[in-house]
Design a protein around this motif. Structure first.
Motif, PDB file in Angstrom:
ATOM      1  N   TYR A  64      47.292   7.034  50.255  1.00 52.76           N
ATOM      2  CA  TYR A  64      46.834   6.961  51.638  1.00 52.76           C
ATOM      3  C   TYR A  64      46.970   8.311  52.336  1.00 52.76           C
ATOM      4  CZ  TYR A  64      46.205   5.317  56.410  1.00 52.76           C
ATOM      5  OH  TYR A  64      45.753   5.147  57.691  1.00 52.76           O
ATOM      6  N   HIS A  65      48.098   8.982  52.140  1.00 55.36           N
ATOM      7  CA  HIS A  65      48.358  10.253  52.820  1.00 55.36           C
ATOM      8  C   HIS A  65      47.826  11.456  52.062  1.00 55.36           C
ATOM      9  CE1 HIS A  65      50.718   8.687  56.104  1.00 55.36           C
ATOM     10  NE2 HIS A  65      51.309   7.880  55.251  1.00 55.36           N
ATOM     11  N   GLY A  66      47.658  11.346  50.759  1.00 51.74           N
ATOM     12  CA  GLY A  66      47.184  12.461  49.959  1.00 51.74           C
ATOM     13  C   GLY A  66      48.332  13.357  49.524  1.00 51.74           C
ATOM     14  N   ASN A  67      47.970  14.424  48.849  1.00 54.73           N
ATOM     15  CA  ASN A  67      48.962  15.397  48.395  1.00 54.73           C
ATOM     16  C   ASN A  67      48.317  16.774  48.379  1.00 54.73           C
ATOM     17  OD1 ASN A  67      47.409  15.535  45.982  1.00 54.73           O
ATOM     18  ND2 ASN A  67      48.569  13.837  45.109  1.00 54.73           N
ATOM     19  N   LYS A  68      48.949  17.727  47.737  1.00 57.73           N
ATOM     20  CA  LYS A  68      48.429  19.095  47.711  1.00 57.73           C
ATOM     21  C   LYS A  68      47.097  19.199  46.984  1.00 57.73           C
ATOM     22  CE  LYS A  68      53.009  21.120  47.835  1.00 57.73           C
ATOM     23  NZ  LYS A  68      54.011  21.903  47.112  1.00 57.73           N
TER      24      LYS A  68
END
Length: 76
Positions: free
Chosen positions: A21-25
């Motif tokens: 949901y928030h994602g990453n690099k």
């Protein structure tokens, strides 16, 4: 649903869902998708925090994943 099915741990599944949901690099999160913002944009809580999310995983997605696995093993 896959994370829950592997370990039967709701905490592990929730952590994986929050990451998606928030994602990453490497990839943006689903919260940045236009269609997600249209559906959940005005909510105070994140969709993965709601009781509906857990119910959808347990009652819809896990049985769906199990059916797909059975179908693919039958075809092999």
């Amino acid at each position: 649903a896959e994370a829950y099915g592997k370990k039967q741990s709701w905490e592990d599944a929730l952590n994986k869902a929050k990451e998606s949901y928030h994602g990453n690099k490497v990839s943006k999160g689903q919260k940045d998708y236009t269609e997600v913002a249209l559906v959940f944009g005005n909510e105070d809580t994140e969709p993965v925090e709601g009781a509906l999310f857990q119910r959808l995983v347990e009652e819809l997605l896990i049985p769906l994943l199990e059916a797909v696995k059975e179908e693919s093993s039958d075809a092999a």
